[in-house]
Design a protein around this motif. Structure first.
Motif, short mmCIF file in Angstrom:
data_model
loop_
_atom_site.label_atom_id
_atom_site.label_comp_id
_atom_site.label_asym_id
_atom_site.label_seq_id
_atom_site.Cartn_x
_atom_site.Cartn_y
_atom_site.Cartn_z
N GLU A 197 41.01 30.99 -20.58
CA GLU A 197 41.75 29.90 -21.21
C GLU A 197 43.09 30.39 -21.74
O GLU A 197 44.11 29.69 -21.62
N VAL A 198 43.10 31.57 -22.31
CA VAL A 198 44.34 32.16 -22.81
C VAL A 198 45.33 32.36 -21.66
O VAL A 198 46.51 31.98 -21.76
N LEU A 199 44.84 32.94 -20.58
CA LEU A 199 45.73 33.25 -19.45
C LEU A 199 46.26 31.99 -18.78
O LEU A 199 47.39 31.95 -18.30
N GLU A 200 45.46 30.93 -18.75
CA GLU A 200 45.87 29.71 -18.06
C GLU A 200 46.71 28.78 -18.93
O GLU A 200 47.52 28.02 -18.40
N HIS A 201 46.54 28.85 -20.26
CA HIS A 201 47.14 27.79 -21.08
C HIS A 201 48.01 28.26 -22.25
O HIS A 201 48.84 27.47 -22.72
N ALA A 202 47.84 29.47 -22.74
CA ALA A 202 48.57 29.89 -23.94
C ALA A 202 49.97 30.39 -23.60
O ALA A 202 50.21 30.91 -22.50
N ASP A 203 50.88 30.24 -24.55
CA ASP A 203 52.23 30.80 -24.43
C ASP A 203 52.30 32.18 -25.08
O ASP A 203 53.00 33.07 -24.59
N GLU A 204 51.59 32.33 -26.21
CA GLU A 204 51.54 33.61 -26.90
C GLU A 204 50.10 33.85 -27.36
O GLU A 204 49.32 32.91 -27.48
N VAL A 205 49.77 35.11 -27.63
CA VAL A 205 48.43 35.44 -28.08
C VAL A 205 48.49 36.52 -29.15
O VAL A 205 49.29 37.46 -29.06
N THR A 206 47.66 36.34 -30.18
CA THR A 206 47.46 37.37 -31.20
C THR A 206 46.03 37.86 -31.12
O THR A 206 45.10 37.05 -31.07
N VAL A 207 45.86 39.17 -31.10
CA VAL A 207 44.53 39.78 -30.99
C VAL A 207 44.15 40.38 -32.35
O VAL A 207 44.91 41.18 -32.91
N LEU A 208 42.99 39.98 -32.85
CA LEU A 208 42.46 40.52 -34.10
C LEU A 208 41.27 41.43 -33.80
O LEU A 208 40.48 41.15 -32.89
N ARG A 209 41.18 42.52 -34.54
CA ARG A 209 40.02 43.39 -34.45
C ARG A 209 39.69 43.89 -35.86
O ARG A 209 40.56 44.46 -36.53
N ALA A 210 38.45 43.64 -36.27
CA ALA A 210 37.99 44.08 -37.61
C ALA A 210 38.93 43.62 -38.71
O ALA A 210 39.23 44.36 -39.65
#
Length: 520
Positions: free
Chosen positions: A206-219
């Protein structure tokens, strides 16, 4: 994405702790106008907490939220709504017994349309409903709507208030493929209108098909923020493996999940359903003479467009509704009208589609929820005196086996992330091998690693003699996990596919009635 596009939402140095759990740790993100900005991470990474802070559900311990470059500190979601921000959470906020229109009017408290006559609110709602493709009986109880219809009512509530910043938390977790596609078409339309969308999801495609930007959270921390594409409509410039590596770390990336074939462990069916009829209610199809069998060792999937009879089937199998015709046999015993407690006693276990509605009591502790439904079985004491120590021990086993991120077994269930709550519900059903597992959307809200763990736990139980009926809108899940897939259309079991026929295209065509099946 152009650096000239104005930043609408900025969260700077946000921290939030719940007891011993640091949910958000100095998080900073910026979201630009007219974009779809995805937030991804493992279960318990802090995604929903961050969105709840933005929406005023609770305040940050430290840090600042800016809206249109102005610092804001919302004391409640009502204040966020007044400022033009809206959120659709994993669990919808409709009041089931009130009508659709009454829910819309209730949501308008403090808004300009709240002072309008009922007829004018309805007229405006009908106008906006056409935009989002909602067809609903405005006088029907909201609880009678399908999942996708309820979601659209939630979106309609925000559009009536002309919200310009829209937050969606796991919006496609229980949507069938066609409804998910329609949902993302809506998101792109909102972005084109200049609205700003924040999308929390576990589904990297879904991110690859529809998002313009992405933030990744870990812990609880930001490990990356990056553009997905140069401009709307352009191909993605990041791949799923890169995102997965950021989400779980270099050592945690898993290969593509393979098919999980099983085998029948006997010639006699564990579950037999014959001629089951449940009357339709408003927009739901009911059941119209449904018949099928499930054997020990087998995972039997149920596919269908939302509202095709899945909910009625689960309710009938669990004794939550009584069919007007037909029979249900478990190991040769007729349980058609047996109460839920009797079915649980016979080894039936249940993973509810909506854990908050039927699978858990969020005000209780993790340990108490781990024992929920099993309290009559004697393992926790007598029906008049239950041992909390035994409940904690059982919960600790679930926490260990299913990697639940919980401060302790006696911690409040509400303190867990949605994905970790789901692991507790799944673990309760699978810690001991059931006779029959009835699972509605069992991996709802789970990350890839947890989804895989649940699939293998279901397979392990079936390998030890259980059988499982899995209802899911995720065709990939059904194709990976299930030996056979029954397809419901308009309340009828139109076909059961297996072997070479178990393909996405064939199941999809049966789901929408594009081809006629051979019957169950």
């Amino acid at each position: 994405m152009s650096s000239e596009t104005p930043v609408v939402v900025q969260m700077e140095d946000i921290c939030k702790r719940f007891g011993a759990v640091q949910a958000n740790n100095h998080i900073t993100i910026s979201v630009r106008q007219g974009t779809i900005h995805a937030i991804v991470g493992e279960n318990g990474a802090g995604k929903t907490t961050l969105m709840n802070i933005l929406y005023g559900v609770f305040p940050p311990d430290s840090g600042t939220v800016y809206l249109y470059a102005q610092p804001v500190r919302f004391r409640s979601p009502a204040e966020a709504l007044q400022a033009g921000m809206g959120m659709v959470s994993q669990h919808y906020a409709l009041i089931p017994r009130l009508s659709v229109l009454e829910n819309l009017m209730l949501s308008g408290e403090g808004a300009s349309f709240s002072r309008l006559p009922r007829s004018q609110v309805r007229a405006r709602a009908e106008e906006l409903a056409k935009v989002i493709g909602l067809q609903a009986d405005w006088d029907a109880p909201a609880g009678s709507l399908s999942v996708s219809q309820q979601q659209k009512v939630e979106i309609l509530k925000l559009l009536l208030r002309d919200a310009r910043v829209l937050i969606f938390d796991e919006p496609t977790a229980v949507l069938p493929p066609a409804d998910a596609e329609a949902f993302f078409a809506l998101l792109h339309r909102f972005a084109e209108e200049g609205r700003t969308v924040l999308l929390v999801t576990h589904k990297l495609q879904e991110v690859l098909e529809h998002a313009d930007e992405v933030t990744v959270l870990r812990a609880g921390e930001v490990v990356a923020t990056m553009p997905v594409r140069e401009k709307p409509g352009a191909p993605p410039q990041v791949d799923a493996r890169t995102l997965a590596r950021l989400i779980v770390g270099e050592e945690g990336v898993l290969p593509e999940e393979e098919m999980l074939p099983g085998r029948r462990l006997g010639d006699q069916p564990r579950l037999r359903v014959e001629g089951l009829i449940v009357p339709p209610v408003r927009s739901r199809a009911g059941l119209k003479g449904v018949s099928f069998e499930v054997y020990p060792g087998e995972v039997f999937g149920i596919a269908g467009v939302d509202g095709s009879g899945q909910a009625e089937l689960i309710d009938a199998l669990m004794g939550l509704t009584s069919p007007t015709q037909g029979h249900i046999w478990l190991d040769g015993e007729d349980i058609t009208h047996a109460p839920p407690a009797a079915r649980l006693h016979k080894g039936v276990r249940y993973i509810a589609e909506d854990r908050h509605l039927r699978g858990a009591i969020v005000e209780w502790s993790v340990a108490e929820n781990a024992a929920l439904g099993l309290q009559r079985e004697g393992r926790f004491g007598s029906r008049f005196s239950l041992s909390f120590t035994r409940m904690k021990e059982f919960a600790e086993r679930i926490i260990h086996r299913f990697a639940v991120r919980a401060p302790a077994a006696d911690a409040p269930f509400a303190a867990l992330s949605g994905g970790n709550q789901q692991k507790v519900v799944v673990g309760r059903a699978l810690m001991e091998t059931p006779a029959l597992l009835i699972a509605g959307q069992p991996t709802r809200g789970l990350d890839a690693a947890s989804t895989r763990a649940v699939h293998h736990a279901i397979r392990e139980a079936c390998g030890q003699g259980a059988c499982a009926l899995v209802v899911s809108f995720d065709l990939d899940e059904l194709l990976t996990l299930c030996d056979r897939v029954g397809v419901l259309f308009d309340g009828r079991m139109v076909d059961v596919v297996e072997g070479e026929r178990k393909r996405r295209e064939e199941i999809g065509a049966l789901m929408v009635g594009a081809v006629k099946g051979g019957g169950a």
